[in-house]
Design an enzyme around this catalytic site. Structure first.
Site, PDB file in Angstrom:
ATOM      1  NE  ARG A  12      50.805  34.696  36.302  1.00 60.20           N
ATOM      2  CZ  ARG A  12      49.473  34.671  36.507  1.00 60.20           C
ATOM      3  NH1 ARG A  12      48.686  35.481  35.837  1.00 60.20           N
ATOM      4  NH2 ARG A  12      48.954  33.856  37.392  1.00 60.20           N
ATOM      5  CG  ASP A  20      44.845  42.722  33.667  1.00 65.21           C
ATOM      6  OD1 ASP A  20      44.670  43.795  34.284  1.00 65.21           O
ATOM      7  OD2 ASP A  20      44.556  41.605  34.147  1.00 65.21           O
ATOM      8  CD  GLU A  40      51.264  41.965  37.468  1.00 67.74           C
ATOM      9  OE1 GLU A  40      50.763  41.475  38.507  1.00 67.74           O
ATOM     10  OE2 GLU A  40      50.975  41.570  36.340  1.00 67.74           O
ATOM     11  CG  HIS A  52      47.361  40.565  37.544  1.00 64.81           C
ATOM     12  ND1 HIS A  52      48.563  39.925  37.549  1.00 64.81           N
ATOM     13  CD2 HIS A  52      46.455  39.601  37.299  1.00 64.81           C
ATOM     14  CE1 HIS A  52      48.394  38.634  37.329  1.00 64.81           C
ATOM     15  NE2 HIS A  52      47.116  38.417  37.174  1.00 64.81           N
ATOM     16  CB  ILE A  53      41.658  44.073  37.202  1.00 64.63           C
ATOM     17  CG1 ILE A  53      41.782  44.720  35.807  1.00 64.63           C
ATOM     18  CG2 ILE A  53      42.229  44.976  38.286  1.00 64.63           C
ATOM     19  CD1 ILE A  53      40.951  45.999  35.633  1.00 64.63           C
ATOM     20  N   GLY A  54      42.118  40.687  35.840  1.00 64.25           N
ATOM     21  CA  GLY A  54      41.347  39.708  35.059  1.00 64.25           C
ATOM     22  C   GLY A  54      40.173  39.104  35.818  1.00 64.25           C
TER      23      GLY A  54
HETATM   24  O1  DGY Z   1      46.073  33.406  37.102  1.00 67.56           O
HETATM   25  C1  DGY Z   1      45.028  34.034  37.227  1.00 67.56           C
HETATM   26  O2  DGY Z   1      43.925  33.512  37.245  1.00 67.56           O
HETATM   27  C2  DGY Z   1      45.071  35.506  37.397  1.00 67.56           C
HETATM   28  O3  DGY Z   1      46.085  36.082  36.671  1.00 67.56           O
HETATM   29  C3  DGY Z   1      45.221  35.865  38.845  1.00 67.56           C
HETATM   30  O4  DGY Z   1      46.485  35.560  39.251  1.00 67.56           O
END
Ligand code: DGY
Length: 327
Positions: free
Chosen positions: A244, A268, A273, A292-294
């Site tokens: 985060r 990421d 964001e 934020h593409i994890g």
């Molecule tokens: O928390 C998570 O799994 C990712 O960051 C998507 O919000």
């Protein structure tokens, strides 16, 4: 469609940039009666009484007291992803509502992305691409160099499921692995990936060539990495954040990147964001930012939805909720 079998479910986002994609809507409708936020806001009492579940597909929704009070038959909130920092668990459970997330679905792709960001920043892949395709490039410079990943030291802060999966991958790169976590992993787990525990985060920061952040956002981890921590890192170190944005003091990071306190960062996640277009982080050449593409692969997003539907169906039927999060 039987109401019993297709519980009325408020979906926090459908369509649009951060919404549920159209082909996923079709999949969800096989199991749930979807109510959009627009319908929810337009139709009041009758509809609200029917809603049994909330499907949280974006980090933005605010599930507050007012919303919870308006849904007296709400049983379960299914959250996409593992991070639940945007949900007030104590408040939600005081309404007798359960919360579930999708930790197992997201751990592999997020760990993959962490490794991807490490490689991309160490080997300057994005800059390399820009150089290779630029119309101004006449020759490839031999002086254009990156850093080694193989044999380097990786410090992982947060050794939960994702952190551990990063360590498993880093082992294949013959990296020296350090980790810092609230709880130490057992000896067999440490040995399996060759990870060395640093009780003090400072020790990890001093020794690591790469520092990877994989913690949950909590009051304790908010701004975990600030000026002091950045100054402990090597001037050649690369900071990678896949958890985060709020875990890093971004002003301190900008200063560290501008003044050579650390070499570069790969993020990421940021705060907010996306970042405002004139944000200093966007002006720096030694930063890579992804949106934020994890968990953003087609297979994983579908799996997350499947897991969320399973949690909702169990929750409304009064069965044990898969992946329930306890506050
Ligand atoms: O928390 C998570 O799994 C990712 O960051 C998507 O919000």
């Amino acid at each position: 469609m039987e109401e019993q079998d297709h519980p009325y479910t408020l979906v926090t986002a459908i369509g649009g940039a951060d919404g549920v994609y159209e082909d996923h809507v079709e999949f969800l409708q096989k199991n749930l009666k979807l109510i959009t936020m627009k319908e929810f806001l337009e139709n009041k009492r009758d509809l609200h009484l029917k809603i049994k579940a909330i499907f949280v597909w974006s980090l933005k929704p605010v599930i507050n007291r007012e919303l919870l009070q308006s849904l007296p038959n709400l049983k379960v909130i299914a959250n996409s992803g593992v991070g639940i920092d945007h949900l007030d668990l104590r408040l939600i459970s005081s309404f007798g509502v359960k919360v579930a997330n999708t930790p197992f679905a997201v751990s592999n792709p997020t760990a993959d992305l962490g490794i991807g960001l490490m490689l991309a920043s160490a080997r300057r892949i994005i800059e390399g691409h820009q150089m290779a395709v630029s119309p101004d490039t006449k020759h490839f410079s031999a002086a254009w160099l990156g850093e080694d990943v193989t044999g380097a030291t990786l410090g992982i802060i947060g050794m939960g499921t994702i952190g551990y999966k990063i360590a498993q991958r880093a082992k294949a790169f013959e990296m020296n692995i350090l980790y810092h976590n609230r709880n130490r992993r057992n000896g067999a787990e440490e040995q399996a990936v060759g990870a060395v525990y640093c009780e003090k985060m400072e020790d990890l920061l001093r020794q690591s060539d790469f520092v990877m952040l994989a913690v949950n956002l909590t009051p304790q981890t908010c701004k975990l990495i600030g000026k002091k921590e950045l100054e402990l890192m090597k001037p050649t170190a690369i900071l990678i954040n896949i958890c985060r944005g709020q875990v890093i003091d971004q002003d301190a990071l900008v200063n560290a990147l501008q003044n050579g306190i650390i070499k570069s960062a790969a993020l990421d996640v940021t705060y907010p964001e996306p970042l405002p277009r004139d944000h200093a982080l966007l002006q720096l050449e030694n930063v890579i930012i992804t949106p934020h593409i994890g968990s953003a692969t087609s297979k994983i997003r579908r799996l997350m939805m499947k897991n969320m539907v399973e949690s909702i169906l169990a929750g409304v039927r009064g069965l044990p909720v898969p992946n329930e999060v306890h506050g």
